[in-house]
Design an enzyme around this catalytic site. Sequence first.
Site, mmCIF file in Angstrom:
data_model
loop_
_atom_site.group_PDB
_atom_site.id
_atom_site.type_symbol
_atom_site.label_atom_id
_atom_site.label_comp_id
_atom_site.label_asym_id
_atom_site.label_seq_id
_atom_site.Cartn_x
_atom_site.Cartn_y
_atom_site.Cartn_z
ATOM 1 N N ASP A 179 0.658 -1.027 -0.029
ATOM 2 C CA ASP A 179 -0.095 -0.065 0.113
ATOM 3 C C ASP A 179 0.822 1.405 -0.105
ATOM 4 O O ASP A 179 2.163 1.195 0.744
ATOM 5 C CB ASP A 179 -0.876 -0.163 1.077
ATOM 6 C CG ASP A 179 -2.073 0.953 1.077
ATOM 7 O OD1 ASP A 179 -3.418 0.401 1.124
ATOM 8 O OD2 ASP A 179 -2.045 2.345 1.164
ATOM 9 N N ASP A 238 3.641 2.109 -4.418
ATOM 10 C CA ASP A 238 2.427 2.982 -5.273
ATOM 11 C C ASP A 238 2.302 2.153 -6.452
ATOM 12 O O ASP A 238 3.233 1.898 -7.242
ATOM 13 C CB ASP A 238 3.155 4.262 -5.460
ATOM 14 C CG ASP A 238 2.082 5.072 -6.246
ATOM 15 O OD1 ASP A 238 1.130 4.626 -7.092
ATOM 16 O OD2 ASP A 238 2.447 6.429 -6.254
ATOM 17 N N VAL A 239 1.061 1.714 -6.647
ATOM 18 C CA VAL A 239 0.776 0.790 -7.812
ATOM 19 C C VAL A 239 0.877 1.322 -9.197
ATOM 20 O O VAL A 239 0.992 0.661 -10.144
ATOM 21 C CB VAL A 239 -0.655 0.219 -7.963
ATOM 22 C CG1 VAL A 239 -0.876 -0.731 -6.653
ATOM 23 C CG2 VAL A 239 -1.965 1.310 -8.043
ATOM 24 N N ASN A 285 -6.358 -4.814 -5.718
ATOM 25 C CA ASN A 285 -7.354 -4.083 -5.017
ATOM 26 C C ASN A 285 -7.221 -2.738 -4.983
ATOM 27 O O ASN A 285 -8.120 -1.964 -5.058
ATOM 28 C CB ASN A 285 -7.742 -4.805 -3.672
ATOM 29 C CG ASN A 285 -8.445 -3.815 -2.709
ATOM 30 O OD1 ASN A 285 -9.782 -3.819 -2.951
ATOM 31 N ND2 ASN A 285 -7.527 -3.019 -1.969
ATOM 32 N N TYR A 307 -13.949 6.979 -13.734
ATOM 33 C CA TYR A 307 -14.115 5.995 -12.767
ATOM 34 C C TYR A 307 -14.718 4.641 -13.481
ATOM 35 O O TYR A 307 -13.993 3.586 -13.514
ATOM 36 C CB TYR A 307 -14.882 6.089 -11.576
ATOM 37 C CG TYR A 307 -14.836 5.015 -10.528
ATOM 38 C CD1 TYR A 307 -13.616 4.554 -9.741
ATOM 39 C CD2 TYR A 307 -16.157 4.197 -10.233
ATOM 40 C CE1 TYR A 307 -13.816 3.584 -8.887
ATOM 41 C CE2 TYR A 307 -15.828 2.810 -9.500
ATOM 42 C CZ TYR A 307 -14.714 2.838 -8.686
ATOM 43 O OH TYR A 307 -14.791 1.868 -7.796
ATOM 44 N N LYS A 326 -12.812 1.272 -14.667
ATOM 45 C CA LYS A 326 -13.014 -0.345 -14.266
ATOM 46 C C LYS A 326 -13.407 -1.065 -15.507
ATOM 47 O O LYS A 326 -13.344 -2.281 -15.466
ATOM 48 C CB LYS A 326 -14.151 -0.007 -13.196
ATOM 49 C CG LYS A 326 -13.785 0.279 -11.837
ATOM 50 C CD LYS A 326 -12.676 -0.330 -11.058
ATOM 51 C CE LYS A 326 -12.264 0.190 -9.810
ATOM 52 N NZ LYS A 326 -11.269 -0.572 -9.280
ATOM 53 N N THR A 379 -16.764 1.418 3.165
ATOM 54 C CA THR A 379 -15.207 1.545 3.447
ATOM 55 C C THR A 379 -15.008 3.258 3.433
ATOM 56 O O THR A 379 -15.929 3.872 3.369
ATOM 57 C CB THR A 379 -14.576 0.971 2.052
ATOM 58 O OG1 THR A 379 -14.693 2.011 0.907
ATOM 59 C CG2 THR A 379 -14.933 -0.328 1.728
HETATM 60 N N1 LIG Z 1 -16.208 0.798 -1.489
HETATM 61 C C1 LIG Z 1 -16.974 0.507 -2.658
HETATM 62 O O1 LIG Z 1 -18.070 0.789 -2.675
HETATM 63 C C2 LIG Z 1 -16.394 -0.074 -4.034
HETATM 64 C C3 LIG Z 1 -17.232 -0.349 -5.253
HETATM 65 C C4 LIG Z 1 -16.696 -0.839 -5.987
HETATM 66 C C5 LIG Z 1 -15.427 -1.105 -6.293
HETATM 67 N N2 LIG Z 1 -14.565 -0.776 -5.239
HETATM 68 C C6 LIG Z 1 -12.879 -0.806 -5.418
HETATM 69 O O2 LIG Z 1 -12.578 -1.769 -4.571
HETATM 70 C C7 LIG Z 1 -11.253 -1.165 -4.428
HETATM 71 C C8 LIG Z 1 -11.003 -0.834 -3.031
HETATM 72 O O3 LIG Z 1 -11.849 0.242 -2.562
HETATM 73 P P1 LIG Z 1 -12.229 0.861 -0.780
HETATM 74 O O4 LIG Z 1 -13.471 1.280 -1.049
HETATM 75 O O5 LIG Z 1 -11.676 -0.012 -0.032
HETATM 76 O O6 LIG Z 1 -11.247 2.054 -0.990
HETATM 77 P P2 LIG Z 1 -10.274 2.782 0.246
HETATM 78 O O7 LIG Z 1 -10.078 4.217 -0.390
HETATM 79 O O8 LIG Z 1 -11.350 2.609 1.619
HETATM 80 O O9 LIG Z 1 -8.929 2.042 0.233
HETATM 81 C C9 LIG Z 1 -8.258 1.670 -0.843
HETATM 82 C C10 LIG Z 1 -6.720 1.396 -0.297
HETATM 83 O O10 LIG Z 1 -5.933 1.609 -1.684
HETATM 84 C C11 LIG Z 1 -4.699 2.303 -1.332
HETATM 85 N N3 LIG Z 1 -4.219 3.122 -2.351
HETATM 86 C C12 LIG Z 1 -4.951 4.192 -3.145
HETATM 87 N N4 LIG Z 1 -4.018 4.451 -4.128
HETATM 88 C C13 LIG Z 1 -3.002 3.472 -4.155
HETATM 89 C C14 LIG Z 1 -1.764 3.564 -4.674
HETATM 90 N N5 LIG Z 1 -1.500 4.298 -5.991
HETATM 91 N N6 LIG Z 1 -0.888 2.612 -4.657
HETATM 92 C C15 LIG Z 1 -1.184 1.640 -3.527
HETATM 93 N N7 LIG Z 1 -2.207 1.693 -2.871
HETATM 94 C C16 LIG Z 1 -2.962 2.596 -3.037
HETATM 95 C C17 LIG Z 1 -5.199 3.339 -0.309
HETATM 96 O O11 LIG Z 1 -4.008 3.794 0.679
HETATM 97 C C18 LIG Z 1 -6.190 2.494 0.685
HETATM 98 O O12 LIG Z 1 -5.518 1.843 1.466
HETATM 99 C C19 LIG Z 1 -10.942 -0.126 -5.192
HETATM 100 O O13 LIG Z 1 -10.172 -0.681 -6.435
HETATM 101 C C20 LIG Z 1 -12.406 0.214 -5.557
HETATM 102 O O14 LIG Z 1 -12.330 1.118 -6.658
HETATM 103 C C21 LIG Z 1 -14.946 -0.112 -4.153
#
Ligand SMILES: NC(=O)c1ccc[n+]([C@@H]2O[C@H](COP(=O)([O-])OP(=O)(O)OC[C@H]3O[C@@H](n4cnc5c(N)ncnc54)[C@H](O)[C@@H]3O)[C@@H](O)[C@H]2O)c1
Length: 249
Positions: free
Chosen positions: A39, A60-61, A83, A149, A153, A186
């Site tokens: 992360d 950093d991805v 993720n 977004y 996706k 989240t």
């Molecule tokens: N929460 C939702 O409703 C939802 C719905 C559909 C899809 N998603 C997808 O699920 C995944 C996780 O979402 P979430 O809601 O847990 O988000 P979040 O913001 O709560 O957590 C995301 C995590 O990714 C890390 N991150 C962000 N940019 C980064 C980078 N450049 N390199 C490494 N780490 C990085 C952050 O530090 C954090 O720990 C994402 O891909 C999001 O698009 C979430």
Amino acid sequence: MSEAPLSGRTAVVTGGAEGIGAAIAERLKRDGAAVVIADVQQERGEAAARAMGAAFVRLDVTREEDWDALLAAHPRFHILVNNAGINNGPAPFEELSFARWRNTLGVNLDGAFLGCRAGVRAMAPMGGGVIVNIGSAAGERAVGEMAAYTASKAGVHALTRAVALYCGKRGYNIRCSAVLPGSIETPMVARLRAESGDAPAARARIAERHPIGFVGDGADIAAMVAFLVSDDARFITGALMNVDGGLTI
Ligand SMILES: NC(=O)c1ccc[n+]([C@@H]2O[C@H](COP(=O)([O-])OP(=O)(O)OC[C@H]3O[C@@H](n4cnc5c(N)ncnc54)[C@H](O)[C@@H]3O)[C@@H](O)[C@H]2O)c1
């Protein structure tokens, strides 16, 4: 007692410091895997890793060099969950800045590409593995106010199928699928809700959009990931699995 389903395997989970990624990391750990949280948030990531007995690497991805460093530190892993992702919130399309577009595509799609490539590089010489990408219901059913977004996706979903096909044809024994969440409680969703003003009303509106009538949580996504990476899913690759309370029906 029967052996844990993932014992002897190592799993890398990007964005595992919080939210869905932390729930996935926890679940894979519980299922017996050695887990590496990768992360961009160092302190939070280290704390999460410590709490669940996982390892942590700062990554950093979007940075190729960070992936190279991860491969150097952890050359052998059997499971990769791409993720990490961002959602910069709604914007009128005319006002969506190129910088914001590129930032979203950079983390969500470039990040998934670099992750998949690192995963294939690590797993092919090991004789196989499983990659799971976290897509979104928004990549199937567009959200007009979130063009970047949505496009990022949809790109992740297409990338998933290409990687699955490529690895299958090459005989790499690498399966690659995606999980497409609906709204999951989240920090990301809490931020978006807070920005929209009336947070409780926004929460009720989001729940109503899901035919099942509620918003899911990270464990719901983690359960599908745990299945996809298990041997029970040996015949599943290139699949886009909706875990969305019926949002995409
Ligand atoms: N929460 C939702 O409703 C939802 C719905 C559909 C899809 N998603 C997808 O699920 C995944 C996780 O979402 P979430 O809601 O847990 O988000 P979040 O913001 O709560 O957590 C995301 C995590 O990714 C890390 N991150 C962000 N940019 C980064 C980078 N450049 N390199 C490494 N780490 C990085 C952050 O530090 C954090 O720990 C994402 O891909 C999001 O698009 C979430």
